[in-house]
Design a protein around this motif. Structure first.
Motif, PDB file in Angstrom:
ATOM      1  N   ASP A  43       0.820  -1.220   0.000  1.00 15.88           N
ATOM      2  CA  ASP A  43       0.000   0.000   0.000  1.00 15.88           C
ATOM      3  C   ASP A  43       0.853   1.270   0.000  1.00 15.88           C
ATOM      4  O   ASP A  43       0.515   2.270   0.644  1.00 15.88           O
ATOM      5  CB  ASP A  43      -0.942   0.007   1.204  1.00 15.88           C
ATOM      6  N   ALA A  44       1.963   1.244  -0.736  1.00 14.18           N
ATOM      7  CA  ALA A  44       2.877   2.388  -0.773  1.00 14.18           C
ATOM      8  C   ALA A  44       2.290   3.523  -1.605  1.00 14.18           C
ATOM      9  O   ALA A  44       1.801   3.314  -2.723  1.00 14.18           O
ATOM     10  CB  ALA A  44       4.224   1.965  -1.346  1.00 14.18           C
ATOM     11  N   VAL A  45       2.362   4.732  -1.043  1.00 10.20           N
ATOM     12  CA  VAL A  45       1.837   5.919  -1.711  1.00 10.20           C
ATOM     13  C   VAL A  45       2.855   7.049  -1.591  1.00 10.20           C
ATOM     14  O   VAL A  45       3.417   7.281  -0.516  1.00 10.20           O
ATOM     15  CB  VAL A  45       0.500   6.377  -1.084  1.00 10.20           C
ATOM     16  N   ALA A  46       3.090   7.739  -2.704  1.00 10.96           N
ATOM     17  CA  ALA A  46       3.928   8.940  -2.698  1.00 10.96           C
ATOM     18  C   ALA A  46       3.130  10.087  -3.302  1.00 10.96           C
ATOM     19  O   ALA A  46       2.573   9.949  -4.394  1.00 10.96           O
ATOM     20  CB  ALA A  46       5.214   8.713  -3.484  1.00 10.96           C
ATOM     21  N   SER A  47       3.064  11.214  -2.593  1.00 15.56           N
ATOM     22  CA  SER A  47       2.326  12.383  -3.064  1.00 15.56           C
ATOM     23  C   SER A  47       3.214  13.619  -2.978  1.00 15.56           C
ATOM     24  O   SER A  47       4.161  13.666  -2.187  1.00 15.56           O
ATOM     25  CB  SER A  47       1.071  12.607  -2.220  1.00 15.56           C
ATOM     26  N   ARG A  48       2.884  14.613  -3.802  1.00 13.78           N
ATOM     27  CA  ARG A  48       3.595  15.887  -3.743  1.00 13.78           C
ATOM     28  C   ARG A  48       2.593  17.002  -3.940  1.00 13.78           C
ATOM     29  O   ARG A  48       1.860  17.002  -4.931  1.00 13.78           O
ATOM     30  CB  ARG A  48       4.689  15.959  -4.810  1.00 13.78           C
ATOM     31  N   GLN A  49       2.556  17.936  -2.983  1.00 14.92           N
ATOM     32  CA  GLN A  49       1.636  19.068  -3.031  1.00 14.92           C
ATOM     33  C   GLN A  49       0.192  18.611  -3.257  1.00 14.92           C
ATOM     34  O   GLN A  49      -0.551  19.189  -4.060  1.00 14.92           O
ATOM     35  CB  GLN A  49       2.071  20.056  -4.115  1.00 14.92           C
ATOM     36  N   GLY A  50      -0.155  17.540  -2.575  1.00 16.16           N
ATOM     37  CA  GLY A  50      -1.517  17.037  -2.649  1.00 16.16           C
ATOM     38  C   GLY A  50      -1.826  16.175  -3.847  1.00 16.16           C
ATOM     39  O   GLY A  50      -2.926  15.623  -3.961  1.00 16.16           O
ATOM     40  N   LYS A  51      -0.869  16.010  -4.756  1.00 18.19           N
ATOM     41  CA  LYS A  51      -1.086  15.192  -5.944  1.00 18.19           C
ATOM     42  C   LYS A  51      -0.430  13.836  -5.758  1.00 18.19           C
ATOM     43  O   LYS A  51       0.763  13.747  -5.449  1.00 18.19           O
ATOM     44  CB  LYS A  51      -0.508  15.882  -7.182  1.00 18.19           C
ATOM     45  N   ARG A  52      -1.185  12.781  -5.957  1.00 14.21           N
ATOM     46  CA  ARG A  52      -0.642  11.433  -5.822  1.00 14.21           C
ATOM     47  C   ARG A  52       0.195  11.089  -7.051  1.00 14.21           C
ATOM     48  O   ARG A  52      -0.294  11.139  -8.179  1.00 14.21           O
ATOM     49  CB  ARG A  52      -1.771  10.415  -5.645  1.00 14.21           C
ATOM     50  N   LEU A  53       1.460  10.741  -6.843  1.00 15.03           N
ATOM     51  CA  LEU A  53       2.355  10.383  -7.928  1.00 15.03           C
ATOM     52  C   LEU A  53       2.393   8.879  -8.152  1.00 15.03           C
ATOM     53  O   LEU A  53       2.476   8.420  -9.298  1.00 15.03           O
ATOM     54  CB  LEU A  53       3.775  10.887  -7.631  1.00 15.03           C
ATOM     55  N   VAL A  54       2.361   8.139  -7.064  1.00 18.71           N
ATOM     56  CA  VAL A  54       2.429   6.677  -7.127  1.00 18.71           C
ATOM     57  C   VAL A  54       1.552   6.115  -6.028  1.00 18.71           C
ATOM     58  O   VAL A  54       1.534   6.638  -4.907  1.00 18.71           O
ATOM     59  CB  VAL A  54       3.871   6.170  -6.938  1.00 18.71           C
ATOM     60  N   GLY A  55       0.850   5.041  -6.336  1.00 14.69           N
ATOM     61  CA  GLY A  55       0.189   4.292  -5.300  1.00 14.69           C
ATOM     62  C   GLY A  55      -1.323   4.230  -5.424  1.00 14.69           C
ATOM     63  O   GLY A  55      -1.935   4.954  -6.220  1.00 14.69           O
ATOM     64  N   PRO A  56      -1.895   3.358  -4.612  1.00 11.43           N
ATOM     65  CA  PRO A  56      -1.162   2.429  -3.741  1.00 11.43           C
ATOM     66  C   PRO A  56      -0.501   1.310  -4.547  1.00 11.43           C
ATOM     67  O   PRO A  56      -1.095   0.802  -5.494  1.00 11.43           O
ATOM     68  CB  PRO A  56      -2.248   1.882  -2.821  1.00 11.43           C
ATOM     69  N   VAL A  57       0.729   0.981  -4.158  1.00 11.08           N
ATOM     70  CA  VAL A  57       1.497  -0.067  -4.835  1.00 11.08           C
ATOM     71  C   VAL A  57       1.711  -1.234  -3.891  1.00 11.08           C
ATOM     72  O   VAL A  57       2.128  -1.049  -2.743  1.00 11.08           O
ATOM     73  CB  VAL A  57       2.865   0.469  -5.311  1.00 11.08           C
ATOM     74  N   ASN A  58       1.423  -2.435  -4.399  1.00  9.13           N
ATOM     75  CA  ASN A  58       1.725  -3.677  -3.698  1.00  9.13           C
ATOM     76  C   ASN A  58       2.599  -4.521  -4.611  1.00  9.13           C
ATOM     77  O   ASN A  58       2.259  -4.737  -5.780  1.00  9.13           O
ATOM     78  CB  ASN A  58       0.440  -4.431  -3.343  1.00  9.13           C
TER      79      ASN A  58
END
Length: 238
Positions: free
Chosen positions: A11-26
């Protein structure tokens, strides 16, 4: 296989300035051979690699190695699409990681010279690294990453903007490293390169793992319409 693996992503998630770049990743990776991350532009390939390596912030979820995180990071290296050369000679660029680990300068330079021979830059040891061509800089970057004998090497578009000859030389170095037991996780837009190097493929779409499996199965029998379209060269939107 190194005891660095398996690598488990939940369930990995990466966001920047409120924008989701990746995820959720399993994802579960065994560390055998080369895992190639594919996907259209904007799908999150670079961000995923940075997350796994620990140089991008994980906002949610977990990334777990089979050893302590600090040890795992020490046993990895990362090669960027645009390598940064230090303001010093090729020899000193190659020796630098060893010096950081406390290796005496003379020993570090001896090992650097051996690495230069291995990657095909032994004729330019005294040349300032910043005047090298793009292919030469990438080879030095690879040598600098490999000189500490990492168990895992991340590569973000390792031959982007390089000509055919330079790309072949980069791939030869990578194949040699893989044969010596170094696991590779690389992102590439070059489908030919993916076919030549991959043992496993992770196909990203919209920041998520859309399809994942052996390279043989992915290239011959993609499971989804999006993956099949991508392999045909059609436009696939994230």
């Amino acid at each position: 296989m190194s005891d660095l693996f398996p690598l488990t992503v939940r369930d990995a998630v990466a966001s920047r300035q409120g924008k989701r770049l990746v995820g959720p990743v399993n994802l579960d990776l065994s560390g055998q051979g080369a895992c190639v991350v594919l996907g259209p532009n904007g799908s999150g390939k670079t961000t995923l690699l940075r997350l796994l390596h620990g140089i991008a912030r994980l906002n949610k979820g977990q990334i777990t190695w089979s050893c302590p995180k600090a040890e795992a990071q020490r046993r990895q290296a990362f090669v960027f699409q645009h390598p940064v050369m230090l303001r010093r000679s090729v020899l000193d660029n190659l020796a630098y990681p060893l010096l950081l680990r406390g290796v005496p300068r003379k020993s570090a330079q001896t090992e650097a010279a051996k690495m230069a021979e291995r990657i095909g830059v032994s004729q330019m040891l005294d040349r300032p690294a910043r005047v090298l061509s793009g292919g030469e800089r990438q080879k030095v970057s690879l040598g600098r990453a490999l000189i500490c004998k990492p168990d895992l090497l991340f590569l973000d578009e390792p031959s982007a903007s390089l000509d055919g000859r330079a790309t072949r030389e980069i791939e030869d170095i990578l194949q040699s490293a893989k044969s010596a037991g170094t696991a590779l996780i690389l992102a590439t837009h070059d489908m030919g390169q993916a076919r030549r190097l991959a043992d496993r493929v992770v196909f990203l779409l919209g920041g998520q793992v859309h399809e994942e499996g052996t390279a043989t199965d992915f290239f011959a029998r993609p499971k989804t319409q999006e993956a099949a379209a991508f392999l045909k060269g059609d436009i696939v939107e994230c």
